[in-house]
Structure formats: C-alpha cells, structure tokens
Design an enzyme around this catalytic site. Structure first.
Site, PDB file in Angstrom:
ATOM      1  N   HIS A 153     -19.136  32.110  -4.223  1.00  0.00           N
ATOM      2  CA  HIS A 153     -19.064  31.441  -3.234  1.00  0.00           C
ATOM      3  C   HIS A 153     -19.560  32.049  -1.736  1.00  0.00           C
ATOM      4  CE1 HIS A 153     -16.898  28.279  -5.016  1.00  0.00           C
ATOM      5  NE2 HIS A 153     -15.859  28.943  -5.256  1.00  0.00           N
ATOM      6  N   ASN A 184     -12.256  35.015 -14.375  1.00  0.00           N
ATOM      7  CA  ASN A 184     -13.103  34.489 -13.223  1.00  0.00           C
ATOM      8  C   ASN A 184     -12.278  34.797 -11.956  1.00  0.00           C
ATOM      9  OD1 ASN A 184     -15.080  32.251 -12.521  1.00  0.00           O
ATOM     10  ND2 ASN A 184     -13.326  30.976 -11.756  1.00  0.00           N
ATOM     11  N   GLU A 201      -8.473  34.317 -10.891  1.00  0.00           N
ATOM     12  CA  GLU A 201      -8.192  35.097  -9.385  1.00  0.00           C
ATOM     13  C   GLU A 201      -6.855  36.009  -9.556  1.00  0.00           C
ATOM     14  OE1 GLU A 201      -8.345  31.917  -6.610  1.00  0.00           O
ATOM     15  OE2 GLU A 201     -10.272  31.276  -7.315  1.00  0.00           O
ATOM     16  N   GLU A 258     -19.297  29.568  -9.698  1.00  0.00           N
ATOM     17  CA  GLU A 258     -18.847  28.423  -8.660  1.00  0.00           C
ATOM     18  C   GLU A 258     -19.965  28.538  -7.604  1.00  0.00           C
ATOM     19  OE1 GLU A 258     -14.879  28.554  -7.749  1.00  0.00           O
ATOM     20  OE2 GLU A 258     -14.315  28.790  -9.966  1.00  0.00           O
ATOM     21  N   ASP A 309     -22.330  28.234  -4.281  1.00  0.00           N
ATOM     22  CA  ASP A 309     -22.368  27.395  -2.977  1.00  0.00           C
ATOM     23  C   ASP A 309     -22.615  28.216  -1.879  1.00  0.00           C
ATOM     24  OD1 ASP A 309     -18.954  26.134  -2.849  1.00  0.00           O
ATOM     25  OD2 ASP A 309     -20.028  27.904  -2.398  1.00  0.00           O
TER      26      ASP A 309
HETATM   27  O1  G3I Z   1      -5.920  14.300  -7.080  1.00  0.00           O
HETATM   28  C1  G3I Z   1      -5.140  14.348  -6.072  1.00  0.00           C
HETATM   29  C2  G3I Z   1      -4.778  13.023  -5.138  1.00  0.00           C
HETATM   30  O2  G3I Z   1      -4.132  12.076  -6.359  1.00  0.00           O
HETATM   31  C3  G3I Z   1      -4.000  13.056  -4.253  1.00  0.00           C
HETATM   32  O3  G3I Z   1      -3.832  11.725  -3.363  1.00  0.00           O
HETATM   33  C4  G3I Z   1      -4.500  14.075  -3.144  1.00  0.00           C
HETATM   34  C5  G3I Z   1      -3.829  14.249  -2.021  1.00  0.00           C
HETATM   35  O4  G3I Z   1      -3.844  15.669  -1.636  1.00  0.00           O
HETATM   36  O5  G3I Z   1      -4.798  15.608  -3.906  1.00  0.00           O
HETATM   37  C6  G3I Z   1      -5.656  15.425  -4.866  1.00  0.00           C
HETATM   38  O6  G3I Z   1      -5.917  16.488  -5.523  1.00  0.00           O
HETATM   39  C7  G3I Z   1      -6.856  17.477  -4.833  1.00  0.00           C
HETATM   40  C8  G3I Z   1      -7.669  18.084  -5.980  1.00  0.00           C
HETATM   41  O7  G3I Z   1      -8.397  18.934  -5.193  1.00  0.00           O
HETATM   42  C9  G3I Z   1      -8.502  16.806  -6.272  1.00  0.00           C
HETATM   43  O8  G3I Z   1      -9.221  16.477  -5.184  1.00  0.00           O
HETATM   44  C10 G3I Z   1      -5.764  18.664  -4.391  1.00  0.00           C
HETATM   45  O9  G3I Z   1      -4.840  18.156  -3.191  1.00  0.00           O
HETATM   46  C11 G3I Z   1      -6.669  19.798  -3.516  1.00  0.00           C
HETATM   47  O10 G3I Z   1      -5.870  20.948  -3.651  1.00  0.00           O
HETATM   48  C12 G3I Z   1      -7.731  20.270  -4.814  1.00  0.00           C
HETATM   49  O11 G3I Z   1      -8.531  21.119  -4.295  1.00  0.00           O
HETATM   50  C13 G3I Z   1      -9.169  21.588  -5.220  1.00  0.00           C
HETATM   51  C14 G3I Z   1      -9.059  23.249  -5.161  1.00  0.00           C
HETATM   52  O12 G3I Z   1      -9.636  24.019  -6.010  1.00  0.00           O
HETATM   53  C15 G3I Z   1      -7.347  23.608  -5.479  1.00  0.00           C
HETATM   54  O13 G3I Z   1      -7.249  22.991  -7.074  1.00  0.00           O
HETATM   55  C16 G3I Z   1     -10.803  21.797  -4.824  1.00  0.00           C
HETATM   56  O14 G3I Z   1     -11.215  20.244  -4.886  1.00  0.00           O
HETATM   57  C17 G3I Z   1     -11.669  22.446  -5.584  1.00  0.00           C
HETATM   58  O15 G3I Z   1     -13.071  22.537  -5.479  1.00  0.00           O
HETATM   59  C18 G3I Z   1     -11.235  24.108  -5.564  1.00  0.00           C
HETATM   60  O16 G3I Z   1     -12.014  24.819  -6.534  1.00  0.00           O
HETATM   61  C19 G3I Z   1     -11.439  26.173  -6.582  1.00  0.00           C
HETATM   62  C20 G3I Z   1     -11.610  26.603  -8.100  1.00  0.00           C
HETATM   63  O17 G3I Z   1     -10.773  25.802  -8.672  1.00  0.00           O
HETATM   64  C21 G3I Z   1     -11.173  28.131  -8.001  1.00  0.00           C
HETATM   65  N1  G3I Z   1     -12.093  28.925  -7.047  1.00  0.00           N
HETATM   66  C22 G3I Z   1     -12.278  28.532  -5.934  1.00  0.00           C
HETATM   67  C23 G3I Z   1     -12.463  27.099  -5.788  1.00  0.00           C
HETATM   68  C24 G3I Z   1     -12.434  26.601  -4.068  1.00  0.00           C
HETATM   69  O18 G3I Z   1     -11.264  26.707  -3.767  1.00  0.00           O
END
Ligand code: G3I
Length: 402
Positions: free
Chosen positions: A264, A224, A179, A293, A295
């Site tokens: 998406h 990506n 991105e 990705e 959905d």
């Molecule tokens: O693992 C921690 C946990 O220890 C903590 O207690 C909790 C509290 O906030 O956060 C947890 O981490 C979270 C992580 O997902 C795992 O669940 C992060 O806050 C959260 O921001 C993270 O969100 C992910 C997001 O990317 C940012 O990395 C989403 O699951 C994931 O589906 C999303 O995926 C992205 C792709 O990487 C790139 N393209 C877009 C896509 C959707 O946004």
C-alpha cells in the site's frame, strides 16, 4: 527509491491526451466515454486485451498478475467480471474469506460467497489466493463476547482446518497469518498484541501454519504484512522484526512458503534498497515473495487528474522496477479492480483535502486503463527482457506453473 524513471514521450502524450480528452468530455457532458479503445478497457491506441493484457505480459515474465475482487460485483457486474477475466492470472477476495464473512456465529460457517469465488476462479483457470485465516481485524461481532483463553486455540484450529480443508488443492496460496508484527507494541519479539496473542500465546502463529499445511498440503502458506516497504526508520525496524519472526519459524521447520508484501504505497514516499534487501533476505531463507495488495494513496497529490495519474504511474513503475528483478517475486496483485471500489475512498482518515475521490489503481471508475496500466505492463516487460537473474529463487516448493 534508488532512481527515478522518466516516461517515454509517447506515454506522457498518451496519458495526458487521454486524460485531457476524458476530463474535457466529462466536464462538458458530465460523463466520460464508457469505452475508449478497441478492447473496451484501454487508453486510446493502447490495446489491453489478449496478448496485450497484464496477465499475458506477467506470464512472459514468469509471474502472476491479478486483482483483489469484490464477490458481489463479480457476480452482478458483467463489465467488472470481463475485466477480471481479461487481466488476471490470480485473484484474491478482498473480504469474502475473512472471519467476518465466513463466521455468522461461533458454531456456524457461511461459505456461499467463498464457494462461488472458488468456482469462478477454477472455471476460468485463474489462481486463487485465500485471505486470510488469522487476523486481529474483520473478526465477527461475537468474537469479543464469546472467545476466551479456554476456547481460542481450538476455535482457531477448527477454523483453519475447516476453511483451508474445504478448498484443499484449489488454492494457489493462503495468507495464513496477517499483520502479526507491530514494533510499537513494545514487545522484544516485535509481535503485535492481538487478541490471538493474548488468548493463545506466542505460539498461535506456528500453530496456524502447521494446521494450514495439514489441511491443504498444496497451498503456498504465506505471512502477509504492511508497513515494511518504505525507506524509513519505522519500516526498517518492522522489516527486521518480520525477518526475525520468519527466521525463527523456519528454524523450527514451521511450514512457511512465502511472504506477502502488501505494498500500500504512499504517493510521495521513497522505496529503495532496504526493501530490496528484505526481498533477498526472504529468498535466502527459501521464501517466495508476493506483492499482495498494491495501490497508491494519492491524497497528498494535487487535484489535477492528469498530474495525479502520471505521478501514480511513475511510482508503480519505480516500485516494481526495484523489486521485479528479484526472481523470488512471483506474483503482483492490486488491491481492487478499479478506482471505483478502492478501500482508500472509504474512511475520513484517507480522504483527500479537496474532497475528490482517490485514484490509486490501474483502471479508472469507468474501467478504462490509466497511465499506471502502461507503467506496470512495462515493468513486466523489463523483467522479461532482463533475463539474467539477480538471484535464482530457491523456494522450498516448485514455483507455480505459469
Ligand atoms: O459487508 C458489510 C455490510 O453488510 C455492512 O452493512 C457494512 C456496514 O459497515 O459493513 C460491511 O463490511 C465491511 C467490509 O469491508 C465489506 O465492505 C466492513 O465494515 C469493513 O470494515 C470492511 O473493510 C475492509 C477492511 O479490509 C477490513 O476487513 C476493506 O474493504 C478492505 O479493503 C480492507 O483490506 C485490508 C486487507 O484485508 C488487509 N491489509 C489492509 C487492507 C486495507 O485495510
């Protein structure tokens, strides 16, 4: 979208009857059937296992299919793990290989989850995508405090060298940069004004790909991106900016093998010739295309589950029918295994007005196949049956052996 596809009467009846039965049962008993077919994962009468699985139909169409996986569920949930093994010829970690997961401190790496995923994939002969080596999100908390214009270049180089080097020879592909384009940031080159751009300069992208190739010569190095799919002015402008960047990288002989179109999708958006042209433009500069990705955001659809599931299935079908005839499209992954874990149900800005959870994926929250499963499988069959190539892939590296 250039054309609408009607479902066969059988599919509609299957989808509606399964959903009606499930909905009725859930309403009466408060819990739906845990398994509704012989294979344990399917629509009544629809076998999803073995030769009927998505990976088998993808293989017949000379492509890969898989899910983004949650490493904790993969470890702890036997049914989740079984569905991944049953359906996937390729997987990617939703979060376990991002900076936030790998880097507890500026001078530390934490590989336990990533190592376990690499071993899981290798032991099941499932290809593995790496996601991702350089992104402006999911950066650890210490990043903003400790990374400067003085140390950023070396930090990025060391991260890529260490992570890609650790798994060298074991990765299908890496999302090296994620991105990096945002036309709204107003730069003539369309680059997003990320911390990496601010701290290193515009050559951070080229450097990332060159270091990644040195660290793992066998992985398909991927750029990506999201927001390039729709038939809108914004998406067209973003496609143009992405293509400009890719062409410049290729002209400088930067090692770059593929483009990830995140896919998406929005339930009531149009997808059509603009994206199809983009995929062909990528082929003309020797790039494979992965739908990385996929959905469907259903927040604007009515509450009725049967209606939502059929509409979502119809969009998957139309989107993939648009792109899968392009032979440089060689992998399709959904962003999650089932509706239970979708990122779309986290965050108020994605919530449905009726408060119901979104249903964006191919399997429901009880790991049962939905009409979208049938729709996606049929698009793989359509690609296989098409046979005649719309465009012969000219990737710089041989297509992955399927
Ligand atoms: O693992 C921690 C946990 O220890 C903590 O207690 C909790 C509290 O906030 O956060 C947890 O981490 C979270 C992580 O997902 C795992 O669940 C992060 O806050 C959260 O921001 C993270 O969100 C992910 C997001 O990317 C940012 O990395 C989403 O699951 C994931 O589906 C999303 O995926 C992205 C792709 O990487 C790139 N393209 C877009 C896509 C959707 O946004």
């Amino acid at each position: 979208m250039s054309e609408t596809h009607s479902f066969s009467r059988r599919e509609l009846l299957q989808g509606a009857s399964m959903l009606a039965a499930t909905t009725a049962m859930t309403a009466l008993t408060g819990c739906g059937p845990k398994r509704s077919s012989s294979s344990g994962h399917g629509l009544p009468g629809v076998d999803v296992s073995g030769s009927h699985s998505l990976k088998a139909h993808a293989m017949d169409a000379r492509m890969l299919f898989g899910f983004a996986v949650n490493t904790q569920k993969l470890r702890d949930d036997a049914a989740y793990r079984a569905l991944v093994e049953q359906q996937c010829s390729i997987i990617v970690a939703e979060n376990a290989m991002k900076w936030q997961a790998l880097r507890p401190a500026i001078d530390q790496f934490s590989f336990a989850d990533a190592d376990a995923l690499v071993e899981f994939a290798a032991s099941r002969h499932i290809r593995l995508r790496g996601h991702n080596l350089c992104w402006h999100e999911a950066l650890p908390e210490w990043f903003a405090k400790q990374v400067t214009a003085v140390n950023a270049r070396q930090l990025l180089r060391d991260h890529i060298r260490t992570v890609a080097g650790r798994y060298a020879g074991r990765m299908h592909s890496w999302d090296v940069v994620n991105e990096a384009i945002d036309v709204k940031d107003g730069r003539p080159d369309g680059l997003r004004n990320t911390p990496w751009l601010q701290l290193i300069g515009t050559d951070y992208i080229e450097m990332a790909f060159r270091v990644a190739r040195d660290a793992d010569p066998s992985a398909l190095l991927t750029y990506n991106e999201y927001g390039i799919e729709q038939e809108t002015q914004d998406a067209a402008m973003k496609r143009a900016a992405v293509l400009l960047m890719l062409r410049r990288l290729k002209q400088r002989n930067v090692p770059l093998d593929a483009v990830g179109i995140q896919s998406h999708l929005q339930a009531q958006s149009a997808y059509g010739t603009g994206l199809q042209r983009f995929v062909r433009d990528c082929r003309e500069i020797g790039l494979e295309v992965f739908l990385t990705e996929m959905d469907v955001n259903d927040r604007t659809l009515p509450s009725d589950i049967a209606t939502r599931d059929i509409t979502v299935a119809r969009l998957y079908r139309s989107y993939l029918d648009l792109l899968l005839p392009e032979r440089n499209v060689t992998a399709v992954l959904t962003w999650g295994v089932s509706d239970a874990g979708t990122w779309l149900n986290n965050g108020k800005d994605r919530a449905r007005e009726d408060g119901l959870p979104q249903r964006p994926l191919l399997f429901d929250d009880h790991l049962r196949a939905k009409p979208a499963f049938v729709a996606v499988r049929e698009t793989f069959d359509a690609r296989r049956q098409a046979g005649a190539l719309r465009s012969t892939p000219t990737p710089q590296k041989p297509l992955p052996k399927l």
